[in-house]
Design a protein around this motif. Sequence first.
Motif, mmCIF file in Angstrom:
data_model
loop_
_atom_site.group_PDB
_atom_site.id
_atom_site.type_symbol
_atom_site.label_atom_id
_atom_site.label_comp_id
_atom_site.label_asym_id
_atom_site.label_seq_id
_atom_site.Cartn_x
_atom_site.Cartn_y
_atom_site.Cartn_z
ATOM 1 N N LEU A 273 6.174 19.838 11.249
ATOM 2 C CA LEU A 273 7.029 20.669 10.409
ATOM 3 C C LEU A 273 6.357 22.006 10.119
ATOM 4 C CD1 LEU A 273 7.815 17.989 7.644
ATOM 5 C CD2 LEU A 273 8.921 18.228 9.874
ATOM 6 N N GLY B 65 12.907 25.159 13.473
ATOM 7 C CA GLY B 65 13.302 23.759 13.499
ATOM 8 C C GLY B 65 12.083 22.867 13.358
ATOM 9 N N VAL B 66 12.305 21.564 13.505
ATOM 10 C CA VAL B 66 11.215 20.583 13.444
ATOM 11 C C VAL B 66 11.099 19.925 14.805
ATOM 12 C CG1 VAL B 66 11.630 20.168 10.990
ATOM 13 C CG2 VAL B 66 12.713 18.681 12.699
ATOM 14 N N LEU C 9 14.578 13.436 8.562
ATOM 15 C CA LEU C 9 14.733 14.717 9.247
ATOM 16 C C LEU C 9 16.082 14.821 9.963
ATOM 17 C CD1 LEU C 9 11.181 15.006 10.877
ATOM 18 C CD2 LEU C 9 11.984 16.094 8.772
ATOM 19 N N ASP D 83 17.870 18.167 9.994
ATOM 20 C CA ASP D 83 17.145 19.341 10.476
ATOM 21 C C ASP D 83 17.476 19.615 11.944
ATOM 22 O OD1 ASP D 83 14.650 20.321 8.601
ATOM 23 O OD2 ASP D 83 15.221 18.253 8.184
ATOM 24 N N HIS E 87 8.186 23.743 4.974
ATOM 25 C CA HIS E 87 9.257 22.740 4.947
ATOM 26 C C HIS E 87 9.144 21.913 3.669
ATOM 27 C CE1 HIS E 87 11.681 19.233 6.096
ATOM 28 N NE2 HIS E 87 12.207 19.971 7.064
#
Length: 293
Positions: free
Chosen positions: A164, A231-232, A181, A184, A168
């Motif tokens: 992350l 983003g993750v 998540l 996400d 975050h």
Amino acid sequence: MEMQQLYYYMEVCKQRSFTEAGYVCNITQGALSKQIRKLEEELGTTLIRRNTRHFELTREGEVFWKYASRMTDLYEEMLQGIQKNREIKIGCMPVLAPYHLARTLAEFHECHPDIQLILEEKRAQEILESAESYDFMILREAMDRTDSKYRCIPLYDDRLCAVLCENHPLSGRKSIALKELSNDPFIFPVKGSKSYEMFYESCEKAGFLPDIAYEFPQANTIMSFVSEGVGVTITFEKVYEEARCNGIRMILLEDEFHYPVSLIYRKNRPLDYTQKIFLEDIIKRVSLKNNQK
């Protein structure tokens, strides 16, 4: 009497178990037992007592072990003297740098300069499609569950983690469930890669389908986009250690998705002398390195 029978006998004596020896010799317990019986029939004597709860050699079995040991040692000395330019062909998945395999193979070559290692780095699917052309494969696979023709020996355990941006909301946690998540956007490896399949499958197991915003072939690029808060992602812990950059955090996943890197080879096909040396040496070196951590 065949040399292979002597090797089978030596391994049974070493393991003190037909089951364990069969695994090491790459044949079934029943086939191994049959070979030992043929040896006993040819010699006209019993080598191993089978009516006891504990493994036990007869007096003749102990004498034969001494001769078999000398004969196999002499046989291997002969092979070393006459076999030159021996080759081991290995199909390797990409992204092996985090597991320091190059160092392990370099150490092997130093000890066995007469054995040439031929490595082909390809996508896992390409290697599997040409599996018969390789002596060994090094993949993040569990083929013993999907294909009974192959044996997998885990070399490096690895599990998925979340990566992350340090800003975050969950970046301060020590661990999270992957499902946390689910809302996400994700940054994934390119579709069609084995990593993409594993990451997508893990999200499915966690109970959601990932919203994939970007796909990139390189882990470094993925990490740089995560650092910018785009983003993750999820990746393997050792890959993260190799590709991490400023501005990101690695968070352990409570889901415990494990994907070991394994050494894979054919079952029920006897390994030749060179292949045995490679298999035993690599397992020993990797085990030693893992125990030192």
